[in-house]
Each structure stands twice: as structure tokens, then as C-alpha cells.
Design a protein around this motif. Structure first.
Motif, PDB file in Angstrom:
ATOM      1  N   LYS A 394      52.480  31.907  49.050  1.00  0.00           N
ATOM      2  CA  LYS A 394      52.451  33.201  49.768  1.00  0.00           C
ATOM      3  C   LYS A 394      52.992  33.033  51.181  1.00  0.00           C
ATOM      4  CE  LYS A 394      50.125  35.899  46.888  1.00  0.00           C
ATOM      5  NZ  LYS A 394      50.937  36.788  46.071  1.00  0.00           N
ATOM      6  N   LEU A 395      53.691  34.043  51.637  1.00  0.00           N
ATOM      7  CA  LEU A 395      54.157  34.057  53.024  1.00  0.00           C
ATOM      8  C   LEU A 395      52.953  34.330  53.935  1.00  0.00           C
ATOM      9  CD1 LEU A 395      56.652  34.103  54.917  1.00  0.00           C
ATOM     10  CD2 LEU A 395      56.777  36.576  54.519  1.00  0.00           C
ATOM     11  N   ILE A 396      52.700  33.442  54.904  1.00  0.00           N
ATOM     12  CA  ILE A 396      51.515  33.671  55.752  1.00  0.00           C
ATOM     13  C   ILE A 396      51.849  33.764  57.248  1.00  0.00           C
ATOM     14  CG2 ILE A 396      49.805  32.733  54.150  1.00  0.00           C
ATOM     15  CD1 ILE A 396      49.852  30.113  55.799  1.00  0.00           C
ATOM     16  N   GLY A 397      53.061  33.369  57.637  1.00  0.00           N
ATOM     17  CA  GLY A 397      53.345  33.455  59.073  1.00  0.00           C
ATOM     18  C   GLY A 397      54.770  33.056  59.391  1.00  0.00           C
ATOM     19  N   ALA A 398      55.140  33.241  60.635  1.00  0.00           N
ATOM     20  CA  ALA A 398      56.483  32.848  61.085  1.00  0.00           C
ATOM     21  C   ALA A 398      56.513  32.721  62.598  1.00  0.00           C
ATOM     22  CB  ALA A 398      57.516  33.885  60.653  1.00  0.00           C
ATOM     23  N   SER A 399      57.397  31.841  63.045  1.00  0.00           N
ATOM     24  CA  SER A 399      57.764  31.786  64.467  1.00  0.00           C
ATOM     25  C   SER A 399      59.271  31.940  64.517  1.00  0.00           C
ATOM     26  CB  SER A 399      57.401  30.443  65.090  1.00  0.00           C
ATOM     27  OG  SER A 399      56.030  30.359  65.269  1.00  0.00           O
ATOM     28  N   ILE A 400      59.706  32.855  65.352  1.00  0.00           N
ATOM     29  CA  ILE A 400      61.136  33.173  65.378  1.00  0.00           C
ATOM     30  C   ILE A 400      61.640  33.098  66.819  1.00  0.00           C
ATOM     31  CG2 ILE A 400      62.840  35.004  64.946  1.00  0.00           C
ATOM     32  CD1 ILE A 400      60.937  36.082  62.774  1.00  0.00           C
ATOM     33  N   VAL A 401      62.674  32.298  67.019  1.00  0.00           N
ATOM     34  CA  VAL A 401      63.380  32.280  68.308  1.00  0.00           C
ATOM     35  C   VAL A 401      64.829  32.565  67.941  1.00  0.00           C
ATOM     36  CG1 VAL A 401      64.068  30.873  70.293  1.00  0.00           C
ATOM     37  CG2 VAL A 401      61.780  30.631  69.324  1.00  0.00           C
ATOM     38  N   ALA A 402      65.236  33.808  68.109  1.00  0.00           N
ATOM     39  CA  ALA A 402      66.555  34.215  67.603  1.00  0.00           C
ATOM     40  C   ALA A 402      66.952  35.555  68.217  1.00  0.00           C
ATOM     41  CB  ALA A 402      66.505  34.368  66.070  1.00  0.00           C
ATOM     42  N   PRO A 403      68.256  35.870  68.194  1.00  0.00           N
ATOM     43  CA  PRO A 403      68.631  37.223  68.600  1.00  0.00           C
ATOM     44  C   PRO A 403      67.935  38.227  67.684  1.00  0.00           C
ATOM     45  CG  PRO A 403      70.571  35.851  68.144  1.00  0.00           C
ATOM     46  CD  PRO A 403      69.391  35.068  67.729  1.00  0.00           C
ATOM     47  N   ASP A 404      67.589  39.365  68.224  1.00  0.00           N
ATOM     48  CA  ASP A 404      66.933  40.426  67.435  1.00  0.00           C
ATOM     49  C   ASP A 404      65.644  39.955  66.767  1.00  0.00           C
ATOM     50  OD1 ASP A 404      68.947  42.081  68.175  1.00  0.00           O
ATOM     51  OD2 ASP A 404      69.943  42.159  66.240  1.00  0.00           O
ATOM     52  N   ALA A 405      64.933  39.054  67.422  1.00  0.00           N
ATOM     53  CA  ALA A 405      63.709  38.504  66.818  1.00  0.00           C
ATOM     54  C   ALA A 405      62.732  39.613  66.438  1.00  0.00           C
ATOM     55  CB  ALA A 405      63.050  37.535  67.798  1.00  0.00           C
ATOM     56  N   GLU A 406      62.709  40.687  67.247  1.00  0.00           N
ATOM     57  CA  GLU A 406      61.729  41.746  66.946  1.00  0.00           C
ATOM     58  C   GLU A 406      62.016  42.414  65.608  1.00  0.00           C
ATOM     59  OE1 GLU A 406      64.082  41.994  69.290  1.00  0.00           O
ATOM     60  OE2 GLU A 406      64.552  44.057  69.843  1.00  0.00           O
ATOM     61  N   ALA A 413      56.350  40.689  58.990  1.00  0.00           N
ATOM     62  CA  ALA A 413      55.032  41.345  59.059  1.00  0.00           C
ATOM     63  C   ALA A 413      54.797  42.191  57.810  1.00  0.00           C
ATOM     64  CB  ALA A 413      54.937  42.209  60.314  1.00  0.00           C
ATOM     65  N   LEU A 414      55.832  42.899  57.381  1.00  0.00           N
ATOM     66  CA  LEU A 414      55.702  43.723  56.172  1.00  0.00           C
ATOM     67  C   LEU A 414      55.449  42.828  54.953  1.00  0.00           C
ATOM     68  CD1 LEU A 414      55.963  46.650  55.088  1.00  0.00           C
ATOM     69  CD2 LEU A 414      58.371  46.163  54.661  1.00  0.00           C
ATOM     70  N   GLY A 415      56.204  41.740  54.881  1.00  0.00           N
ATOM     71  CA  GLY A 415      56.037  40.819  53.745  1.00  0.00           C
ATOM     72  C   GLY A 415      54.628  40.252  53.683  1.00  0.00           C
ATOM     73  N   ILE A 416      54.098  39.853  54.827  1.00  0.00           N
ATOM     74  CA  ILE A 416      52.737  39.279  54.844  1.00  0.00           C
ATOM     75  C   ILE A 416      51.723  40.349  54.465  1.00  0.00           C
ATOM     76  CG2 ILE A 416      50.943  38.245  56.290  1.00  0.00           C
ATOM     77  CD1 ILE A 416      53.175  36.995  57.991  1.00  0.00           C
ATOM     78  N   ASP A 417      51.896  41.533  55.049  1.00  0.00           N
ATOM     79  CA  ASP A 417      50.941  42.618  54.767  1.00  0.00           C
ATOM     80  C   ASP A 417      50.946  42.972  53.280  1.00  0.00           C
ATOM     81  OD1 ASP A 417      49.061  44.638  55.628  1.00  0.00           O
ATOM     82  OD2 ASP A 417      50.642  46.092  55.146  1.00  0.00           O
ATOM     83  N   ARG A 418      52.116  42.882  52.644  1.00  0.00           N
ATOM     84  CA  ARG A 418      52.214  43.219  51.215  1.00  0.00           C
ATOM     85  C   ARG A 418      51.949  42.007  50.331  1.00  0.00           C
ATOM     86  NH1 ARG A 418      54.115  48.518  52.255  1.00  0.00           N
ATOM     87  NH2 ARG A 418      52.803  48.596  54.099  1.00  0.00           N
ATOM     88  N   ASP A 419      51.471  40.911  50.948  1.00  0.00           N
ATOM     89  CA  ASP A 419      51.033  39.750  50.187  1.00  0.00           C
ATOM     90  C   ASP A 419      52.166  39.156  49.340  1.00  0.00           C
ATOM     91  OD1 ASP A 419      48.888  38.120  49.850  1.00  0.00           O
ATOM     92  OD2 ASP A 419      48.182  39.100  48.002  1.00  0.00           O
ATOM     93  N   ILE A 420      53.348  39.147  49.888  1.00  0.00           N
ATOM     94  CA  ILE A 420      54.527  38.745  49.115  1.00  0.00           C
ATOM     95  C   ILE A 420      54.587  37.214  49.013  1.00  0.00           C
ATOM     96  CG2 ILE A 420      56.165  38.538  51.049  1.00  0.00           C
ATOM     97  CD1 ILE A 420      58.162  40.165  49.345  1.00  0.00           C
ATOM     98  N   ASP A 421      55.104  36.712  47.883  1.00  0.00           N
ATOM     99  CA  ASP A 421      55.294  35.258  47.840  1.00  0.00           C
ATOM    100  C   ASP A 421      56.703  34.937  48.349  1.00  0.00           C
ATOM    101  OD1 ASP A 421      57.090  34.671  45.360  1.00  0.00           O
ATOM    102  OD2 ASP A 421      55.606  36.169  44.746  1.00  0.00           O
ATOM    103  N   VAL A 422      56.854  33.703  48.823  1.00  0.00           N
ATOM    104  CA  VAL A 422      58.073  33.352  49.550  1.00  0.00           C
ATOM    105  C   VAL A 422      59.305  33.435  48.651  1.00  0.00           C
ATOM    106  CG1 VAL A 422      59.198  31.570  50.932  1.00  0.00           C
ATOM    107  CG2 VAL A 422      56.757  31.943  51.162  1.00  0.00           C
ATOM    108  N   ALA A 423      59.155  33.066  47.378  1.00  0.00           N
ATOM    109  CA  ALA A 423      60.308  33.104  46.473  1.00  0.00           C
ATOM    110  C   ALA A 423      60.794  34.544  46.303  1.00  0.00           C
ATOM    111  CB  ALA A 423      59.937  32.492  45.132  1.00  0.00           C
ATOM    112  N   THR A 424      59.853  35.490  46.191  1.00  0.00           N
ATOM    113  CA  THR A 424      60.236  36.902  46.067  1.00  0.00           C
ATOM    114  C   THR A 424      60.884  37.389  47.367  1.00  0.00           C
ATOM    115  OG1 THR A 424      58.323  37.195  44.637  1.00  0.00           O
ATOM    116  CG2 THR A 424      59.376  39.202  45.451  1.00  0.00           C
ATOM    117  N   PHE A 425      60.328  36.937  48.490  1.00  0.00           N
ATOM    118  CA  PHE A 425      60.883  37.313  49.799  1.00  0.00           C
ATOM    119  C   PHE A 425      62.338  36.838  49.902  1.00  0.00           C
ATOM    120  CE2 PHE A 425      61.115  36.708  54.541  1.00  0.00           C
ATOM    121  CZ  PHE A 425      60.879  38.023  54.906  1.00  0.00           C
ATOM    122  N   ALA A 426      62.585  35.611  49.405  1.00  0.00           N
ATOM    123  CA  ALA A 426      63.951  35.062  49.464  1.00  0.00           C
ATOM    124  C   ALA A 426      64.900  35.855  48.571  1.00  0.00           C
ATOM    125  CB  ALA A 426      63.940  33.593  49.039  1.00  0.00           C
ATOM    126  N   ASP A 427      64.375  36.387  47.480  1.00  0.00           N
ATOM    127  CA  ASP A 427      65.219  37.037  46.480  1.00  0.00           C
ATOM    128  C   ASP A 427      65.278  38.547  46.705  1.00  0.00           C
ATOM    129  OD1 ASP A 427      66.838  37.251  44.251  1.00  0.00           O
ATOM    130  OD2 ASP A 427      65.146  37.471  42.878  1.00  0.00           O
TER     131      ASP A 427
END
Ligand SMILES: Cc1cc2nc3c(=O)[nH]c(=O)nc-3n(C[C@H](O)[C@H](O)[C@H](O)COP(=O)(O)OP(=O)(O)OC[C@H]3O[C@@H](n4cnc5c(N)ncnc54)[C@H](O)[C@@H]3O)c2cc1C
Length: 451
Positions: A394-406, A413-427
Motif C-alpha cells: 500500500k502507498l503510505i507516504g512520500a517526500s517530494i523535492v521537485a518542480p510543481d511538488a504541490e 494524498a488522493l492515492g493514500i486516502d483511497r488506500d491504493i496499492d503502489v502497483a495500481t498507482f504505477a499503472d
């Protein structure tokens, strides 16, 4: 002393307080708001909005200076300080006016002007008035900037976010005390407007970053634009009447202006919370339930920066809404994943479980900004995205240092809230070439999916 009994009392008419008032009245509760200032919110007066307006001006100057990299020559770039402040304050005042409009739309007999103080668990006193609440009292008093010790000699040169947006011009040099999101955003903005800026922080992280790899990436990128003195405690003495000499182990410098961005403390001191039987933590902040914002089994609720939990605007709004709703008899909704942003360039976003709180068997995926096609197109070279997953994927968190990070942060945030697994997030349908592909790359890396 005159007296009044209502269903719900809201203390503070900032973002959290106004949302609490609306939510309580929407449930039919007879509600009163008490405000000791002139209304308007921290966000509009001296927080989110003026800081983003200053950043917008700074970004324009920076992009103009960078145009040559793309073969576009702009000529001499100059910053008109008076015009910069004029726009910042004009737009800021419009934002303030819209909050005041909302405040003044509250019927006059439901608004009380003055500082509230508890005189019992269900009642407060404002001047010579005593107001009792049948159902609940929402504390939404916000927070105040902390001014650091050791700067008494140069107090007249020290600003906080409450005064910095009132400057007449731009100082030649500025020392920013504190490399958290607030200090870092303003430090970079002033530097891009042509001010010589040095940032001091006794800690080693910037922008509130908890992940050491992302912190290193941010230090490298932002440290190229301004001087970062990390793990450094500066002191100051007066140098003439209009300069301060900052000194620290190994160095000293003269500055015209100091910005204290050394944190904000909940504005709870005058409320008399210690006398009403609720549990306070070591900092004097009420212990409260994160979902309902209720303090123990009392009828007192705390929301917004006053609760010191997640001192960001959307949590103040949501916390206030929940507190007002529950005080009026409603049910609390779910907690959202944590989400904080520093509007620097590169941007910094942290979502969900922080690096320091990851379970020992957490999985981590990475993607570097330098390997992203869109970033290269736009001339961005620095940054790192890290996604965190749990053992089950399951996707549980992230740290982002990048353009347009917000923007990237919202997807996580949406992925975590919807309890998404990382493989589905990637696809997902990740369009090319976009910065969002950084998330896809990090998710593939985490899930072990080959390209
Ligand atoms: C420089 C800066 C930049 C920021 N940028 C961002 C950003 O980009 N994004 C983001 O999400 N967040 C940002 N924030 C944070 C955000 O502004 C706050 O989280 C939010 O404004 C807090 O709202 P609040 O309702 O808790 O407090 P406030 O809006 O401060 O409201 C509290 C109110 O309570 C009143 N009050 C206090 N004590 C009493 C009393 N005893 N009796 C009666 N009234 C009382 C005060 O007068 C005040 O009106 C920033 C903050 C700062 C300082």
C-alpha cells in the motif's frame, strides 16, 4: 455582568473559527463567535496569501533572469520594490476583505468583540459578559510567531511574518532565522528579488523535510541560490543604528533586516485552559481526539493552529468544520493523510507517513528529477521523489523535492486516502512528458516493475 446562553461558542474568527461557526449553525445550533482582533485571517493577512504573492513576484524576476538559458535575451532586469509591495498588499487586502465580508455576514447578535477567557468548562467571559454553551466551545485562536532570544539589541530590525509584508522597500541584506517552510519560502523569494540572504538554523533539515535524501537534494538546490548556515545558531549585536552584526561559530556578517521564522506557538495563553479540567500536554496544548477535535470527554474542541497538530490552512478549515459539526451533535468524518508543502523552487511536499515514522519493513521507491524528460525540457535539474509503501504494497507516504511538488503531492494524498496499492498507482494513465511521470517512476521502482 450580563449573561447569555447559546448552544455553541466559537473563540476566534479566523479560518477555523469561521468554518466552525458555519458548520454549527448549519446543524441548527444557536452559535456565537468571539473575536478579539479586527477579523480577517492569518492566511490572508500575513500568512499563505501575502507570502505567495511575494513568491510570485520573485518567480517572475527569476524566470526573467533564467530566460537566457533558452536563448531568449531580456536585457537588464530590475526589481521595482515599491511596485512589488504595492501588488502584494493590494491583492492581500482583497483576500482579507473577502474574509471580513464572511465575518460581517454573521448576524451582529452572534458576534462578540473581545478576548474570551474560560470561567468554567462550559462558559467564557468577555469583558463584562458571561456566555454559557449548552453543547460545546470551539477554541480556534490560531498561533503567534515566536521571537527568538538573544536579539534584544537589534529588536527594531527584527521582523516576523506579522510585520515583514509591511516593509517599505527591499533591504540590501536579510538574515532569516529558521529554515522551516515559512523561513525558506521567504528567504528564496527575497533572494530572487535581489536581496542578499543568509539562512540560519540550528538543525540540519530545511523546509521541514524528514527524509535525509530529499533533504540533501533540497539543500543542494536551494543552497545554490542563497547561503544556508545549517546546524548554526546565530546571535546578533547592533552595528550602528540600522544594521545588525550576526555572529556565529566561524563567521559574522552585517545585515539590514532580520526575519524571525523560528516557529509559531498556539495562542492559548490568555484562555485560562489550565483551570477547566481538560488535559494539557507539556506545551500547554489541549490533548484532543484527531478525528473529532474534542478534548477528552469534555465539551471543548480545539481546531486550526491552536491545536498545534497540522498547522496548515486546509487542516484549519477542516478541523474547524469538524469541531463545529461535532459540537452541534454531528459525527466526525475520517482523518485525511498529512499533507504539507513549501512553495520553494524546487518545491517541497510531504504526504502521509513521515520518513521518521516508517515501519521497519517499509518499501521505498525513488525517481530523480534529472531523469525526468519534462524537467529537462523546462531546465530543472535538481530534486528527488521518494514514495513509501508498507509491506503489503500500500502507498503510505512520500517526500517530494521537485518542480510543481504541490501538484504531485495532491495525487499522492488522493492515492493514500483511497488506500491504493503502489502497483495500481504505477499503472495509471501518466501522460508524457510530464512531471507526474516522476511519481510513476518512483512507484515502479517501489513495486519492482520493470520498464
Ligand atoms: C507566513 C505564513 C505562510 C503560510 N503559508 C501557508 C500556505 O501556503 N499553505 C497553508 O496551507 N498554510 C500556510 N500557512 C498556515 C496557515 O496560514 C494557518 O494554518 C491558518 O491560517 C490558521 O488558521 P486559524 O483559523 O487556526 O488561525 P487564525 O486565522 O490566526 O485565526 C485565529 C483568530 O483567533 C483570534 N483570537 C485569538 N485569541 C483569542 C481570544 N482569546 N479571544 C477571541 N479571539 C481570539 C485571533 O484574533 C484570530 O483572528 C502559513 C502561515 C504563515 C504564518
Amino acid at each position: 455582568m450580563t449573561g447569555k446562553v447559546v448552544d455553541v461558542i466559537v473563540i476566534g474568527a479566523g479560518t477555523a473559527g469561521l468554518k466552525a461557526y458555519k458548520a454549527a449553525t448549519a446543524r441548527g445550533a444557536d452559535t456565537i463567535v468571539i473575536e478579539r482582533g479586527s477579523g480577517g485571517s492569518t492566511c490572508t493577512r500575513c500568512g499563505c496569501m501575502p507570502s505567495k504573492l511575494l513568491i510570485a513576484a520573485a518567480r517572475a524576476a527569476h524566470q526573467a533572469r533564467q530566460a537566457g538559458r533558452f536563448g531568449v535575451e531580456i536585457g537588464t532586469i530590475s526589481v521595482d520594490a515599491a511596485a512589488v509591495w504595492q501588488r502584494v498588499r493590494r491583492e492581500r487586502d482583497r483576500f482579507v476583505a473577502s474574509v471580513l465580508e464572511e465575518y460581517h455576514a454573521i448576524p451582529a447578535d452572534q458576534r462578540v468583540h473581545g478576548g474570551a477567557r474560560f470561567d468554567g468548562p462550559n462558559s467564557v467571559v468577555v469583558d463584562d459578559r458571561r456566555i454559557e454553551a449548552r453543547r460545546g466551545i470551539v477554541v480556534a485562536t490560531g498561533a503567534r510567531p515566536i521571537t527568538p532570544d538573544g536579539f534584544d539589541d537589534v529588536r527594531h530590525l527584527v521582523h516576523t511574518h506579522e510585520t515583514i509584508f509591511e516593509l517599505d522597500g527591499l533591504p540590501q541584506s536579510l538574515a532569516v532565522l529558521g529554515a522551516g517552510p515559512l523561513g525558506l519560502e521567504l528567504a528564496q523569494a527575497f533572494a530572487r528579488l535581489g536581496v542578499e540572504v543568509a539562512v540560519f538554523d540550528p538543525g540540519s533539515s530545511i523546509g521541514g523535510l524528514k527524509d535525509p535524501d530529499c533533504n540533501a537534494a533540497a539543500v543542494e538546490a536551494i543552497g545554490a541560490e542563497l547561503r544556508l548556515h545549517l546546524e548554526t545558531k546565530a546571535r546578533a549585536s547592533a552595528h550602528g543604528s540600522d544594521q545588525a552584526k550576526l555572529h556565529w561559530d566561524g563567521g559574522e556578517m552585517l545585515v539590514d533586516c532580520i526575519l524571525a521564522a523560528t516557529g509559531r506557538t498556539p495562542a492559548l495563553q490568555d484562555l485560562g485552559l489550565e483551570h477547566i479540567g481538560i488535559t494539557l500536554d507539556d506545551d500547554g496544548v489541549p490533548v484532543f481526539d484527531r478525528r473529532s477535535h474534542r478534548c477528552g470527554d469534555s465539551r471543548i474542541f480545539v481546531a486550526g493552529d491552536a491545536d498545534a497538530w497540522r498547522p496548515v490552512l486546509h487542516e484549519a478549515a477542516r478541523g474547524g468544520r469538524i469541531a463545529g459539526q461535532v459540537a452541534a451533535g454531528g459525527e466526525p468524518p475520517r482523518c485525511l493523510p498529512a499533507f504539507s508543502v513549501a512553495f520553494t523552487e524546487p518545491g517541497i511536499a510531504q504526504i502521509g507517513t513521515a520518513f521518521a515514522d516508517l515501519p521497519p519493513d517499509a518499501r521505498i521507491g525513488k525517481a530523480t528529477v534529472a531523469d525526468n524528460g519534462r524537467a529537462t525540457v523546462d531546465g530543472h535539474t535538481h530534486g528527488l521523489v521518494k514514495l513509501y509503501g508498507d509491506r503489503a504494497g500500500k502507498l503510505i507516504g512520500a517526500s517530494i523535492v521537485a518542480p510543481d511538488a504541490e501538484h504531485l503531492g495532491h495525487l499522492v494524498a488522493l492515492g493514500i486516502d483511497r488506500d491504493i496499492d503502489v502497483a495500481t498507482f504505477a499503472d495509471q494513465a501518466w501522460y508524457h512528458p510530464t512531471l507526474e511521470e516522476l511519481l510513476q517512476s518512483a512507484a515502479r521502482d517501489l513495486a519492482g516493475i520493470e520498464d
